[in-house]
Design a protein around this motif. Structure first.
Motif, PDB file in Angstrom:
ATOM      1  N   LYS A 165      21.598  82.856  92.230  1.00 26.64           N
ATOM      2  CA  LYS A 165      20.980  81.988  90.808  1.00 26.64           C
ATOM      3  C   LYS A 165      21.187  83.079  89.553  1.00 26.64           C
ATOM      4  O   LYS A 165      20.294  83.649  89.217  1.00 26.64           O
ATOM      5  N   SER A 166      22.590  83.230  89.100  1.00 26.45           N
ATOM      6  CA  SER A 166      22.815  84.081  88.103  1.00 26.45           C
ATOM      7  C   SER A 166      23.988  83.558  87.342  1.00 26.45           C
ATOM      8  O   SER A 166      25.091  82.840  88.216  1.00 26.45           O
ATOM      9  N   ASP A 167      24.197  83.532  85.915  1.00 24.19           N
ATOM     10  CA  ASP A 167      25.323  83.029  85.295  1.00 24.19           C
ATOM     11  C   ASP A 167      26.413  84.204  85.178  1.00 24.19           C
ATOM     12  O   ASP A 167      27.210  83.579  84.581  1.00 24.19           O
ATOM     13  N   ARG A 168      26.217  85.153  85.868  1.00 26.74           N
ATOM     14  CA  ARG A 168      27.245  86.248  85.690  1.00 26.74           C
ATOM     15  C   ARG A 168      28.617  85.822  86.421  1.00 26.74           C
ATOM     16  O   ARG A 168      29.706  86.142  85.905  1.00 26.74           O
ATOM     17  N   ASP A 265       8.679  82.705  96.469  1.00 28.43           N
ATOM     18  CA  ASP A 265       9.023  81.643  95.664  1.00 28.43           C
ATOM     19  C   ASP A 265       9.951  82.189  94.600  1.00 28.43           C
ATOM     20  O   ASP A 265      11.085  81.666  94.490  1.00 28.43           O
ATOM     21  N   THR A 266       9.606  83.332  94.193  1.00 29.19           N
ATOM     22  CA  THR A 266      10.527  84.121  93.311  1.00 29.19           C
ATOM     23  C   THR A 266      11.620  84.372  93.742  1.00 29.19           C
ATOM     24  O   THR A 266      12.838  84.236  93.218  1.00 29.19           O
ATOM     25  N   CYS A 267      11.534  85.204  94.929  1.00 32.37           N
ATOM     26  CA  CYS A 267      12.823  85.492  95.605  1.00 32.37           C
ATOM     27  C   CYS A 267      13.881  84.354  96.069  1.00 32.37           C
ATOM     28  O   CYS A 267      14.825  84.731  95.835  1.00 32.37           O
ATOM     29  N   ARG A 268      13.309  83.295  96.571  1.00 32.84           N
ATOM     30  CA  ARG A 268      14.179  82.115  96.879  1.00 32.84           C
ATOM     31  C   ARG A 268      14.947  81.472  95.407  1.00 32.84           C
ATOM     32  O   ARG A 268      15.836  80.984  95.406  1.00 32.84           O
ATOM     33  N   GLU A 269      14.238  81.636  94.237  1.00 33.31           N
ATOM     34  CA  GLU A 269      14.645  81.354  93.207  1.00 33.31           C
ATOM     35  C   GLU A 269      15.911  82.260  92.638  1.00 33.31           C
ATOM     36  O   GLU A 269      16.838  81.729  92.167  1.00 33.31           O
ATOM     37  N   LEU A 270      15.947  83.475  92.985  1.00 32.73           N
ATOM     38  CA  LEU A 270      16.915  84.408  92.956  1.00 32.73           C
ATOM     39  C   LEU A 270      17.912  84.144  93.938  1.00 32.73           C
ATOM     40  O   LEU A 270      19.363  84.027  93.305  1.00 32.73           O
ATOM     41  N   PHE A 323      19.767  89.313  86.619  1.00 32.43           N
ATOM     42  CA  PHE A 323      18.551  88.223  86.538  1.00 32.43           C
ATOM     43  C   PHE A 323      17.715  88.612  85.517  1.00 32.43           C
ATOM     44  O   PHE A 323      16.712  89.541  85.451  1.00 32.43           O
ATOM     45  N   PRO A 324      18.122  87.993  84.499  1.00 35.07           N
ATOM     46  CA  PRO A 324      17.306  88.321  83.001  1.00 35.07           C
ATOM     47  C   PRO A 324      15.940  87.793  83.201  1.00 35.07           C
ATOM     48  O   PRO A 324      15.031  88.552  82.367  1.00 35.07           O
ATOM     49  N   GLN A 325      15.551  87.064  84.180  1.00 34.93           N
ATOM     50  CA  GLN A 325      14.267  86.720  84.334  1.00 34.93           C
ATOM     51  C   GLN A 325      13.392  87.721  84.879  1.00 34.93           C
ATOM     52  O   GLN A 325      11.910  87.591  84.763  1.00 34.93           O
ATOM     53  N   LEU A 326      13.963  88.827  85.217  1.00 33.62           N
ATOM     54  CA  LEU A 326      13.293  90.011  85.713  1.00 33.62           C
ATOM     55  C   LEU A 326      12.960  91.281  84.642  1.00 33.62           C
ATOM     56  O   LEU A 326      12.480  92.146  84.931  1.00 33.62           O
ATOM     57  N   LYS A 327      13.243  90.729  83.646  1.00 35.60           N
ATOM     58  CA  LYS A 327      13.272  91.675  82.294  1.00 35.60           C
ATOM     59  C   LYS A 327      11.705  92.474  82.462  1.00 35.60           C
ATOM     60  O   LYS A 327      10.689  91.587  82.161  1.00 35.60           O
ATOM     61  N   GLY A 328      11.758  93.583  82.404  1.00 32.44           N
ATOM     62  CA  GLY A 328      10.248  94.252  82.531  1.00 32.44           C
ATOM     63  C   GLY A 328       9.515  94.305  83.574  1.00 32.44           C
ATOM     64  O   GLY A 328       8.548  94.832  83.480  1.00 32.44           O
TER      65      GLY A 328
END
Length: 425
Positions: A165-168, A265-270, A323-328
């Motif tokens: 799941k990445s727009d790149r 859950d987060t890992c499977r989203e990625l 994965f911008p959602q992992l920023k920070g």
């Protein structure tokens, strides 16, 4: 001599039961130099064939690239078989193509046979950042299908979302013969299998001298091994006791970070399919999730193998771009490890005299190629050298000007190809 570096792999594996240091003079059929995958695969295949094997490791089992890599089972070689055929002839291309998926098969076989718990997961993907790269993946699929790999699927941008799941990315190519493992756990499991088969393993036992002859005598500071054969598999961590093997290759470092535990859950989203992923750039990014639900992300190359001062600063921007959602997000581990790069980007197999065999320089494709190397060298020692000699006939090209000049030349070339990747040309 050293213990393991502070990596996620060392944190995640049982490293509390070291093997002894060699402290006497012993005899063997085969002495193995190096406790990475090359040495472990060689020792395991030879011990299984009934040879008395002694393995010497200067530090700890899996201390070098074996215990520091991305943990991806990636097939073929650093230069694919079409390039090999163009440069070295169709016969060479076909011969190497016939072995291009065998390393991964060996790994899966060893895991099953010896019941090695190494977090093994099947499935991987190559991802394209532009249409030129996607076209390249289409050709890649056709090439590998010619050599029997029918487990690949070409995906467009929409379909790729079931993998990453990445727009790149513009699209991708899955490979069912790929997969991922915890490499240090695999190495330690292979070491236990060698011991169970009667092999002897010694850690903290760097080789100080090699006496060549009808029988080889290998010295350490506190002991020696006399053997009919020596197999050299130290790669980027080879010492100066065999300087003739250091003239045609260069250590290079690659960097990896591992996040804090993100949760399943987060890992499977990625990564919904839990595949490992690598992109198609010259200086590629590679990543996967771990069994305890972290993201492990690697990329970049440092030529000469020096350690960068701030690994996280180099890799975090790459991860956050994907994965911008992992920023920070908190990074728990950051490390580097050296692999050995050759001028041709193909591995170097050969002999020093009649009874010293060497395999080195996998140029970033070591996880599978090392396991194949161990099998073919065991065949050669048993008297069936045809497959070993396929590799040994590849040209071993010298580094013009030595490593001192090759480092800036290689870095300059990498910058050129990195610019092409950025421009999509």
């Amino acid at each position: 001599m050293s213990d393991y570096i502070n990596s996620y792999y060392a944190f995640n594996a049982d490293t509390d039961n070291p093997y002894p240091t060699l402290s006497e003079d012993i005899q063997a059929d085969v002495c193995i130099m190096g406790g990475g995958f090359t040495g472990l695969s060689s020792a395991l295949h030879l011990a299984k064939a009934g040879y008395k094997v002694v393995l010497l490791e200067a530090n700890r089992i899996g201390f070098g690239a074996t215990g520091r890599n991305g943990g991806q089972i990636v097939n073929s070689y650093s230069r694919d078989v079409d390039t090999i055929a163009k440069k070295y002839g169709q016969d060479m291309g076909k011969a190497m193509g016939a072995m291009m998926f065998e390393g991964g098969d060996i790994i899966r076989s060893l895991i099953r046979e010896h019941k090695i718990d190494c977090d093994h997961v099947d499935g991987g993907a190559f991802v394209a950042l532009n249409h030129k790269q996607l076209k390249g993946l289409e050709e890649h699929q056709k090439l590998w299908q010619q050599y029997g790999n029918d487990s690949m699927e070409l995906l467009d941008k929409s379909s790729l979302s079931k993998i990453v799941k990445s727009d790149r990315y513009t699209g991708g190519l899955t490979d069912g013969k790929s997969g991922h493992i915890q490499p240090l756990k695999l190495a330690l499991g292979e070491a236990r299998a060698i011991k169970a088969l009667g092999g002897e393993l010694f850690e903290q036992s760097p080789i100080t001298k090699v006496e060549k002859g009808e029988r080889v005598k290998v010295h350490t500071a506190t002991g020696s091994v006399s053997a009919d054969f020596l197999v050299v598999g130290a790669n980027a961590y080879l010492s100066h006791v065999l300087p003739e093997l250091m003239k045609r290759s260069m250590p290079c470092g690659t960097q990896i970070i591992t996040t804090e535990v993100l949760g399943e859950d987060t890992c499977r989203e990625l990564l919904p399919a839990n595949y490992c992923v690598e992109d198609c750039n010259y200086l590629l990014d590679y990543y996967r999730t771990t069994a305890d639900h972290r993201l492990l992300y690697g990329g970049g190359v440092v030529y000469s193998g020096r350690d960068p001062e701030d690994i996280e600063r180099l890799i975090r921007p790459k991860m956050e771009k994907t994965f911008p959602q992992l920023k920070g997000v908190k990074v728990d581990f950051a490390w580097t490890g050296n692999f050995l790069l050759t001028v041709s980007r193909l591995p170097e197999f050969g002999r020093l005299g009649k009874n010293i065999y060497y395999m080195q320089g996998y140029s970033g494709h070591g996880v599978t190629s090392t396991h194949l190397a161990g099998k073919v060298v065991s065949e050669a020692i048993k008297g069936q050298a045809e497959r070993f000699d396929v590799f040994s006939k590849l040209p071993h090209l010298p580094m013009l000007g030595g490593r001192a000049l090759q480092i800036p030349f290689t870095a300059l070339g990498a910058s050129y190809y990195n610019l092409r990747d950025m421009l999509g040309i």
